[in-house]
Design a protein around this motif. Structure first.
Motif, PDB file in Angstrom:
ATOM      1  N   HIS B 141       0.819  -1.203   0.000  1.00  0.00           N
ATOM      2  CA  HIS B 141       0.000   0.000   0.000  1.00  0.00           C
ATOM      3  C   HIS B 141       0.865   1.270   0.000  1.00  0.00           C
ATOM      4  O   HIS B 141       0.529   2.281   0.605  1.00  0.00           O
ATOM      5  N   GLY B 142       2.052   1.148  -0.608  1.00  0.00           N
ATOM      6  CA  GLY B 142       2.948   2.302  -0.711  1.00  0.00           C
ATOM      7  C   GLY B 142       3.770   2.588   0.537  1.00  0.00           C
ATOM      8  O   GLY B 142       4.553   3.536   0.558  1.00  0.00           O
ATOM      9  N   VAL B 143       3.607   1.759   1.573  1.00  0.00           N
ATOM     10  CA  VAL B 143       4.354   1.963   2.824  1.00  0.00           C
ATOM     11  C   VAL B 143       5.423   0.868   2.931  1.00  0.00           C
ATOM     12  O   VAL B 143       5.123  -0.310   2.754  1.00  0.00           O
ATOM     13  N   THR B 144       6.658   1.279   3.207  1.00  0.00           N
ATOM     14  CA  THR B 144       7.750   0.300   3.308  1.00  0.00           C
ATOM     15  C   THR B 144       8.214   0.174   4.755  1.00  0.00           C
ATOM     16  O   THR B 144       8.435   1.182   5.433  1.00  0.00           O
ATOM     17  N   LYS B 145       8.337  -1.074   5.206  1.00  0.00           N
ATOM     18  CA  LYS B 145       8.829  -1.329   6.566  1.00  0.00           C
ATOM     19  C   LYS B 145       9.828  -2.475   6.527  1.00  0.00           C
ATOM     20  O   LYS B 145       9.696  -3.386   5.712  1.00  0.00           O
ATOM     21  N   GLU B 146      10.808  -2.404   7.436  1.00  0.00           N
ATOM     22  CA  GLU B 146      11.771  -3.494   7.514  1.00  0.00           C
ATOM     23  C   GLU B 146      11.157  -4.617   8.339  1.00  0.00           C
ATOM     24  O   GLU B 146      10.643  -4.372   9.437  1.00  0.00           O
ATOM     25  N   ILE B 147      11.186  -5.815   7.786  1.00  0.00           N
ATOM     26  CA  ILE B 147      10.613  -6.958   8.516  1.00  0.00           C
ATOM     27  C   ILE B 147      11.580  -8.146   8.476  1.00  0.00           C
ATOM     28  O   ILE B 147      12.485  -8.204   7.651  1.00  0.00           O
ATOM     29  N   SER B 148      11.360  -9.078   9.391  1.00  0.00           N
ATOM     30  CA  SER B 148      12.105 -10.341   9.403  1.00  0.00           C
ATOM     31  C   SER B 148      11.091 -11.467   9.343  1.00  0.00           C
ATOM     32  O   SER B 148      10.116 -11.460  10.112  1.00  0.00           O
ATOM     33  N   VAL B 149      11.292 -12.394   8.429  1.00  0.00           N
ATOM     34  CA  VAL B 149      10.329 -13.489   8.277  1.00  0.00           C
ATOM     35  C   VAL B 149      11.050 -14.838   8.249  1.00  0.00           C
ATOM     36  O   VAL B 149      12.144 -14.943   7.696  1.00  0.00           O
ATOM     37  N   PRO B 150      10.426 -15.853   8.857  1.00  0.00           N
ATOM     38  CA  PRO B 150      11.042 -17.186   8.797  1.00  0.00           C
ATOM     39  C   PRO B 150      10.923 -17.737   7.384  1.00  0.00           C
ATOM     40  O   PRO B 150       9.897 -17.538   6.722  1.00  0.00           O
ATOM     41  N   VAL B 151      11.957 -18.397   6.927  1.00  0.00           N
ATOM     42  CA  VAL B 151      11.924 -18.906   5.555  1.00  0.00           C
ATOM     43  C   VAL B 151      12.642 -20.256   5.486  1.00  0.00           C
ATOM     44  O   VAL B 151      13.573 -20.513   6.263  1.00  0.00           O
ATOM     45  N   THR B 152      12.162 -21.116   4.598  1.00  0.00           N
ATOM     46  CA  THR B 152      12.805 -22.409   4.369  1.00  0.00           C
ATOM     47  C   THR B 152      13.115 -22.530   2.882  1.00  0.00           C
ATOM     48  O   THR B 152      12.268 -22.237   2.041  1.00  0.00           O
ATOM     49  N   PHE B 153      14.332 -22.916   2.578  1.00  0.00           N
ATOM     50  CA  PHE B 153      14.739 -23.154   1.192  1.00  0.00           C
ATOM     51  C   PHE B 153      15.047 -24.645   1.011  1.00  0.00           C
ATOM     52  O   PHE B 153      15.751 -25.239   1.835  1.00  0.00           O
ATOM     53  N   ILE B 154      14.520 -25.212  -0.052  1.00  0.00           N
ATOM     54  CA  ILE B 154      14.885 -26.589  -0.414  1.00  0.00           C
ATOM     55  C   ILE B 154      15.427 -26.575  -1.844  1.00  0.00           C
ATOM     56  O   ILE B 154      14.772 -26.076  -2.760  1.00  0.00           O
ATOM     57  N   TYR B 155      16.639 -27.080  -2.000  1.00  0.00           N
ATOM     58  CA  TYR B 155      17.324 -27.043  -3.298  1.00  0.00           C
ATOM     59  C   TYR B 155      17.258 -28.430  -3.943  1.00  0.00           C
ATOM     60  O   TYR B 155      17.721 -29.404  -3.367  1.00  0.00           O
TER      61      TYR B 155
END
Lengths: 90, 210
Positions: B141-155
């Motif tokens: 919505h045009g607003v930028t915020k710094e966030i931290s999110v959990p993520v999983t990568f599978i190669y």
């Protein structure tokens, strides 16, 4: 209440009852829906650790339709009962 | 004694370095793209209102991520964007309301974007699977915020199975996080219902090697 009015009343109640039964049978949703989200996961998706959801065309009868049908039935039934009333002759 | 310490130190360093990336026999810088012509990549969102739960999807996903396979934490960069107009909730009227100026305003802010700047707490869960916390700038919505999110990568290295989806190596990315609507100036009324302040967002995307 004459015989015709009783029949109208019975039909009105039956339509409303069927409408509510349908609503319950479809899962008691508030809004009528034409699509449903279904989870899919192929063997490759499992290996990649992902799950997908896709929209499937389906009809789910909601409370909104139930109330609309109830309203129309009550109004129509009321008009029918009024028209079929015994006219008193003085 | 000094020799034993040296060996232990070397082993520890080797282990800590391998824990920063994949240990699947692949090395070097890799770039994956999230654009999928078939629209199979998707973000899903879930919210509640006093009357009912809202489930939705968005399939207009694009973006890239690149990293050194053996040292993801220090080399990762990329972005993911979601087209607001690709969002669906299963009810057309609600979809148009969701994209209207009162809500996400698709015309003025046509995309939701996450600019990946780094990754911390990287843990190796298998030779081809790592998890961690991705940090970056989230724009909604045009607003930028710094966030931290959990993520999983599978190669997954290219195989007969992976070729069914796309040629080359594949990267499965999964993340689940909450977005607080008021943080991004989004009013949470939708067709007369008060939508919950927090929206649960899930990313299920597959990157194909560029």
């Amino acid at each position: 209440m004459n015989r015709v009015q009783k029949q109208v009343l019975l039909v009105t109640i039956a339509i409303i009852a069927v409408s509510f039964l349908l609503w319950i049978a479809y899962g008691g949703e508030i809004f009528t829906k034409y699509k449903m989200l279904v989870e899919t996961q192929s063997e490759l998706d499992k290996q990649l650790g992902i799950t997908n959801k896709e929209w499937v065309d389906t009809f789910i009868w909601g409370l909104d339709y139930t109330l609309i049908i109830t309203g129309i039935t009550v109004v129509a039934g009321g008009i029918m009962m009024f028209l079929k009333r015994d006219k008193q002759t003085s | 004694m000094r020799f034993i310490f040296s060996v232990l130190f070397f082993a520890l360093m080797t282990f800590s370095l391998s824990a920063q990336g994949f240990n699947n026999g692949v090395s070097g810088e890799k770039t994956f793209t999230f654009f999928d012509k078939a629209g199979r990549n998707q973000a899903t969102f879930f919210s509640t209102t006093p009357l009912e739960d809202i489930n939705g999807t968005a399939n207009g996903i694009d973006g890239t991520v690149s990293f050194d396979v053996t040292n993801i934490a220090k080399t990762i960069k990329g972005h993911v964007k979601v087209e607001v107009n690709s969002m669906q909730t299963g009810i057309d009227l609600r979809d148009s309301h969701l994209k209207s100026p009162n809500w996400l305003d698709a015309e003025t802010h046509p995309e939701i974007r996450f600019e990946l700047t780094g990754m911390k707490d990287v843990k190796s869960e298998a030779d081809n699977k790592i998890s961690g916390t991705a940090t970056g700038n989230f724009t909604l919505h045009g607003v930028t915020k710094e966030i931290s999110v959990p993520v999983t990568f599978i190669y997954l290295k290219e195989s007969e199975d992976t070729k069914k989806r796309a040629p080359g190596d594949l990267l499965g990315v999964n993340s689940k996080f909450n977005v607080k609507l008021s943080d991004y100036g989004v009013q949470n009324d939708i067709i007369g219902n008060k939508v919950a302040e927090n929206i649960e967002v899930t990313f299920n995307v597959v990157g194909t090697v560029k």
